[in-house]
Design a protein around this motif. Structure first.
Motif, PDB file in Angstrom:
ATOM      1  N   GLY A 246       0.806  -1.206   0.000  1.00 36.55           N
ATOM      2  CA  GLY A 246       0.000   0.000   0.000  1.00 36.55           C
ATOM      3  C   GLY A 246       0.838   1.254   0.000  1.00 36.55           C
ATOM      4  O   GLY A 246       2.055   1.226  -0.178  1.00 36.55           O
ATOM      5  N   THR A 247       0.168   2.361   0.217  1.00 36.26           N
ATOM      6  CA  THR A 247       0.807   3.672   0.142  1.00 36.26           C
ATOM      7  C   THR A 247       0.436   4.513   1.346  1.00 36.26           C
ATOM      8  O   THR A 247      -0.514   4.225   2.070  1.00 36.26           O
ATOM      9  N   LEU A 248       1.210   5.564   1.518  1.00 39.50           N
ATOM     10  CA  LEU A 248       0.899   6.597   2.495  1.00 39.50           C
ATOM     11  C   LEU A 248       0.315   7.774   1.727  1.00 39.50           C
ATOM     12  O   LEU A 248       0.819   8.147   0.674  1.00 39.50           O
ATOM     13  N   GLU A 249      -0.748   8.338   2.256  1.00 35.22           N
ATOM     14  CA  GLU A 249      -1.407   9.443   1.577  1.00 35.22           C
ATOM     15  C   GLU A 249      -1.192  10.749   2.312  1.00 35.22           C
ATOM     16  O   GLU A 249      -1.120  10.785   3.541  1.00 35.22           O
ATOM     17  N   MET A 250      -1.094  11.821   1.568  1.00 31.38           N
ATOM     18  CA  MET A 250      -1.007  13.168   2.114  1.00 31.38           C
ATOM     19  C   MET A 250      -2.290  13.887   1.732  1.00 31.38           C
ATOM     20  O   MET A 250      -2.564  14.108   0.550  1.00 31.38           O
ATOM     21  N   ILE A 251      -3.065  14.236   2.761  1.00 31.83           N
ATOM     22  CA  ILE A 251      -4.386  14.806   2.537  1.00 31.83           C
ATOM     23  C   ILE A 251      -4.462  16.195   3.159  1.00 31.83           C
ATOM     24  O   ILE A 251      -3.983  16.414   4.278  1.00 31.83           O
ATOM     25  N   VAL A 252      -5.055  17.129   2.438  1.00 36.92           N
ATOM     26  CA  VAL A 252      -5.210  18.486   2.940  1.00 36.92           C
ATOM     27  C   VAL A 252      -6.270  18.495   4.039  1.00 36.92           C
ATOM     28  O   VAL A 252      -7.392  18.023   3.841  1.00 36.92           O
ATOM     29  N   VAL A 253      -5.904  19.004   5.217  1.00 33.26           N
ATOM     30  CA  VAL A 253      -6.847  19.091   6.335  1.00 33.26           C
ATOM     31  C   VAL A 253      -7.206  20.539   6.657  1.00 33.26           C
ATOM     32  O   VAL A 253      -8.086  20.800   7.471  1.00 33.26           O
ATOM     33  N   LYS A 254      -6.522  21.471   6.025  1.00 35.08           N
ATOM     34  CA  LYS A 254      -6.828  22.892   6.192  1.00 35.08           C
ATOM     35  C   LYS A 254      -6.468  23.593   4.894  1.00 35.08           C
ATOM     36  O   LYS A 254      -5.355  23.449   4.389  1.00 35.08           O
ATOM     37  N   GLU A 255      -7.401  24.331   4.341  1.00 36.86           N
ATOM     38  CA  GLU A 255      -7.203  24.914   3.014  1.00 36.86           C
ATOM     39  C   GLU A 255      -6.000  25.844   2.969  1.00 36.86           C
ATOM     40  O   GLU A 255      -5.629  26.464   3.973  1.00 36.86           O
ATOM     41  N   VAL A 256      -5.386  25.906   1.792  1.00 38.33           N
ATOM     42  CA  VAL A 256      -4.222  26.757   1.559  1.00 38.33           C
ATOM     43  C   VAL A 256      -4.501  27.608   0.329  1.00 38.33           C
ATOM     44  O   VAL A 256      -4.920  27.093  -0.704  1.00 38.33           O
ATOM     45  N   GLU A 257      -4.267  28.892   0.436  1.00 42.32           N
ATOM     46  CA  GLU A 257      -4.462  29.768  -0.710  1.00 42.32           C
ATOM     47  C   GLU A 257      -3.275  29.666  -1.667  1.00 42.32           C
ATOM     48  O   GLU A 257      -2.160  29.338  -1.257  1.00 42.32           O
ATOM     49  N   ALA A 258      -3.515  29.949  -2.909  1.00 39.06           N
ATOM     50  CA  ALA A 258      -2.466  29.910  -3.929  1.00 39.06           C
ATOM     51  C   ALA A 258      -1.295  30.797  -3.508  1.00 39.06           C
ATOM     52  O   ALA A 258      -1.493  31.939  -3.086  1.00 39.06           O
ATOM     53  N   GLY A 259      -0.086  30.269  -3.598  1.00 38.50           N
ATOM     54  CA  GLY A 259       1.111  31.008  -3.213  1.00 38.50           C
ATOM     55  C   GLY A 259       1.523  30.805  -1.778  1.00 38.50           C
ATOM     56  O   GLY A 259       2.648  31.153  -1.388  1.00 38.50           O
ATOM     57  N   GLY A 260       0.644  30.247  -0.948  1.00 32.80           N
ATOM     58  CA  GLY A 260       0.964  30.039   0.456  1.00 32.80           C
ATOM     59  C   GLY A 260       1.785  28.789   0.677  1.00 32.80           C
ATOM     60  O   GLY A 260       1.739  27.838  -0.117  1.00 32.80           O
ATOM     61  N   GLU A 261       2.551  28.773   1.770  1.00 29.85           N
ATOM     62  CA  GLU A 261       3.322  27.579   2.105  1.00 29.85           C
ATOM     63  C   GLU A 261       2.400  26.525   2.699  1.00 29.85           C
ATOM     64  O   GLU A 261       1.471  26.840   3.444  1.00 29.85           O
ATOM     65  N   VAL A 262       2.663  25.278   2.345  1.00 28.59           N
ATOM     66  CA  VAL A 262       1.890  24.149   2.856  1.00 28.59           C
ATOM     67  C   VAL A 262       2.649  23.557   4.039  1.00 28.59           C
ATOM     68  O   VAL A 262       3.761  23.049   3.879  1.00 28.59           O
ATOM     69  N   PHE A 263       2.053  23.618   5.215  1.00 25.19           N
ATOM     70  CA  PHE A 263       2.735  23.181   6.432  1.00 25.19           C
ATOM     71  C   PHE A 263       2.223  21.833   6.911  1.00 25.19           C
ATOM     72  O   PHE A 263       1.059  21.469   6.733  1.00 25.19           O
ATOM     73  N   ASN A 264       3.128  21.119   7.509  1.00 22.44           N
ATOM     74  CA  ASN A 264       2.779  19.978   8.332  1.00 22.44           C
ATOM     75  C   ASN A 264       2.956  20.443   9.773  1.00 22.44           C
ATOM     76  O   ASN A 264       3.437  21.553  10.013  1.00 22.44           O
ATOM     77  N   THR A 265       2.582  19.647  10.751  1.00 19.25           N
ATOM     78  CA  THR A 265       2.889  19.992  12.129  1.00 19.25           C
ATOM     79  C   THR A 265       3.529  18.806  12.810  1.00 19.25           C
ATOM     80  O   THR A 265       3.154  17.662  12.559  1.00 19.25           O
ATOM     81  N   TYR A 266       4.520  19.077  13.639  1.00 15.94           N
ATOM     82  CA  TYR A 266       5.187  18.004  14.379  1.00 15.94           C
ATOM     83  C   TYR A 266       4.521  17.784  15.729  1.00 15.94           C
ATOM     84  O   TYR A 266       5.032  17.053  16.568  1.00 15.94           O
ATOM     85  N   GLY A 267       3.397  18.433  15.945  1.00 12.96           N
ATOM     86  CA  GLY A 267       2.698  18.315  17.214  1.00 12.96           C
ATOM     87  C   GLY A 267       2.757  19.614  17.994  1.00 12.96           C
ATOM     88  O   GLY A 267       3.368  20.597  17.576  1.00 12.96           O
ATOM     89  N   CYS A 268       2.100  19.614  19.140  1.00 12.82           N
ATOM     90  CA  CYS A 268       2.081  20.796  20.011  1.00 12.82           C
ATOM     91  C   CYS A 268       3.279  20.735  20.948  1.00 12.82           C
ATOM     92  O   CYS A 268       3.188  20.153  22.040  1.00 12.82           O
ATOM     93  N   MET A 269       4.391  21.284  20.528  1.00 17.38           N
ATOM     94  CA  MET A 269       5.641  21.181  21.273  1.00 17.38           C
ATOM     95  C   MET A 269       6.152  22.546  21.689  1.00 17.38           C
ATOM     96  O   MET A 269       6.053  23.511  20.935  1.00 17.38           O
ATOM     97  N   GLY A 270       6.750  22.586  22.866  1.00 13.70           N
ATOM     98  CA  GLY A 270       7.463  23.772  23.286  1.00 13.70           C
ATOM     99  C   GLY A 270       8.808  23.859  22.600  1.00 13.70           C
ATOM    100  O   GLY A 270       9.234  22.932  21.894  1.00 13.70           O
ATOM    101  N   ASN A 271       9.503  24.970  22.806  1.00 11.11           N
ATOM    102  CA  ASN A 271      10.771  25.183  22.110  1.00 11.11           C
ATOM    103  C   ASN A 271      11.861  24.205  22.531  1.00 11.11           C
ATOM    104  O   ASN A 271      12.747  23.887  21.735  1.00 11.11           O
ATOM    105  N   ALA A 272      11.832  23.738  23.768  1.00 13.82           N
ATOM    106  CA  ALA A 272      12.849  22.765  24.189  1.00 13.82           C
ATOM    107  C   ALA A 272      12.735  21.499  23.348  1.00 13.82           C
ATOM    108  O   ALA A 272      13.738  20.958  22.871  1.00 13.82           O
TER     109      ALA A 272
END
Length: 482
Positions: A246-272
């Motif tokens: 099988g495969t891993l899928e990348m699905i949009v969960v929050k809309e992005v406007e044209a020209g904007g950067e597409v972000f992932n998140t590594y979780g809710c982490m502090g700076n440390a």
């Protein structure tokens, strides 16, 4: 588009990757790789499919049989797989992907000990990084070096040296994903091009056969905020888990406007956690915390009380089944980003600083050992004869006596002294004059320091505000009696 990005796109095409024409891959000298939207992306859009067979894992590596025969699992085995594939150069099936990776990520793990001592002193990472370096060297010495020097392998030991191991570990820590039960963690080409932004996830990674929100969802934040997965030695003789296609899928969960950067998140982490694992920080990160070690609290008490006094109060707190957070053989209390101390710390201070409460609790402790948290709190309020009508939401107010507030202020001062002689304002000034691009280590260490010290300032304000509130309540009560 850079030459290495063109080579990577050719490699992806030859390995069965499918991705949307709406994605633009950017290679910037200043900020590295990023992904942008060439047109509006809508929630639910499928923007990429990644074959699991093209992910670099212990199972897919050309040295998989050796790793499995040696019983190496987790990050330890994955590091061996990554070092092996990098040693092959153009002969590796992942050469088109590996040429995209830096030699190492600039995480504190690969900083010199001198840099760690100078830049991270007083911060949450100082002791952790020193211990990490020690443990990783021991793991390399015990497992990697003997395996790389084994004659039947016929591999170049220089490709598996301690520096190569630390480099591989820095890449795995910052870039690997949990794939599935069979593959475990692995390097997922394309997925690691998306940058992190707290609270701004645009794409989510999931197994193609799963639905959003299922247990098979793949989350980048697969490890505890402060504690990396310990290198493990596993037996791979269990054949009950078959190789899932099988495969891993990348699905949009929050809309992005044209020209904007597409972000992932590594979780809710502090700076440390972000600096520890990924090598960067975020200014004004709302998930920052500061820890106050239990050992620091006990040393502070020992400066004013006898050892017997300290032992008995701590022992009562333990009997009531209270403890702090634990990580890498240390116990500590968290101070949240708004300066609020962990409840267990307040209870400990209250027991230490209220002789009358200690004596009463000590006489009934056996009846409270098996009690739930609510019952223990209610009993404590009864013993203090407070006028809060035993409402659990008032419990924190009960604990914040004059003495406890003063103790919090003193502990904040002691904790801040660990940063050295410079003041918070001096650190802020240094940060404002620091170039993130040219002085990245200094910049991110200062962001971490400033964020932590601001929380300690909030802890002092929190204690002072409650101290004044207690005095106001006393004055009102006294005036009513008159």
């Amino acid at each position: 588009m850079s030459r290495r990005l063109r080579a990577f796109k050719r490699w992806m095409k030859s390995h069965g990757f499918v991705y949307s024409d709406a994605l633009e891959f950017v290679d910037s000298i200043d900020s590295g790789f990023s992904v942008r939207a060439l047109c509006d992306l809508k929630e639910g859009d499928l923007v990429a499919a990644i074959p699991k067979s093209s992910c670099l894992t212990i199972r897919t590596s050309g040295i998989s049989s050796v790793i499995e025969d040696a019983g190496l699992g987790g990050f330890l085995g994955l590091a061996m797989a990554l070092m092996y594939e990098r040693s092959l150069g153009a002969a590796s099936p992942w050469e088109g992907y590996l040429q995209l990776l830096p030699e190492r990520e600039c995480v504190p793990l690969v900083w010199s000990l001198e840099e760690v001592d100078k830049l991270l002193v007083g911060t949450e990472l100082h002791k952790i990084i020193i211990e990490d370096k020690k443990f990783l060297y021991e793991d390399w010495k015990e497992y990697i070096e003997p395996l790389s020097q084994s004659r039947p392998l016929e591999i170049d030991p220089d490709s598996f040296g301690i520096e190569q191991y630390f480099s591989a570990k820095s890449l795995i820590t910052s870039r690997s994903f949990q794939i599935d039960e069979y593959h475990g963690s692995g390097m997922v080409p394309l997925a690691d091009l998306f940058n992190h932004k707290t609270g701004a996830e645009n794409v989510h990674f999931t197994l193609a056969s799963s639905s959003s929100g299922s247990d098979d969802d793949i989350d980048v934040d697969i490890f505890d905020a402060f504690e990396d997965e310990k290198p493990s030695v596993k037996n791979f003789t269990n054949t009950s888990v078959s190789d899932p296609i099988g495969t891993l899928e990348m699905i949009v969960v929050k809309e992005v406007e044209a020209g904007g950067e597409v972000f992932n998140t590594y979780g809710c982490m502090g700076n440390a956690a972000l600096l520890h694992r990924y090598g960067f920080t975020e200014p004004d990160n709302p998930y920052n915390i500061v820890n106050i070690d239990l050992s620091l609290v006990l040393r502070w008490f020992s400066s004013s009380y006898s050892n017997r006094y300290v032992r008995t109060r701590l022992g009562l707190w333990r009997k009531l089944n209270y403890s702090g957070c634990t990580s890498q053989n240390s116990e500590y209390f968290e101070i949240s980003s708004d300066g609020e101390p962990q409840m267990e710390l307040l209870i400990l201070l209250y027991i230490f600083l209220s002789e009358n409460t200690y004596q009463k609790l000590d006489s009934v402790v056996d009846s409270l050992i098996e009690a739930n948290e609510d019952d223990k709190m209610i009993k404590l309020m009864e013993l203090t004869k407070t006028d809060c009508e035993h409402k659990l939401e008032d419990f924190r107010e009960v604990l914040l006596t004059d003495n406890v507030c003063q103790a919090l202020i003193s502990l904040a001062d002691v904790r801040e002294s660990l940063y050295g002689l410079t003041s918070l304002q001096e650190d802020i000034s240094r940060l404002l004059n620091c170039c993130e691009l040219m002085e990245s280590k200094l910049y991110h260490s200062l962001v971490l320091r400033v964020g932590e010290r601001k929380i300690l300032a909030k802890l002092r304000a929190y204690a002072c505000n409650h101290f004044r509130a207690v005095k106001r309540r006393r004055r009102r009560k006294s005036s009513r009696k008159c």
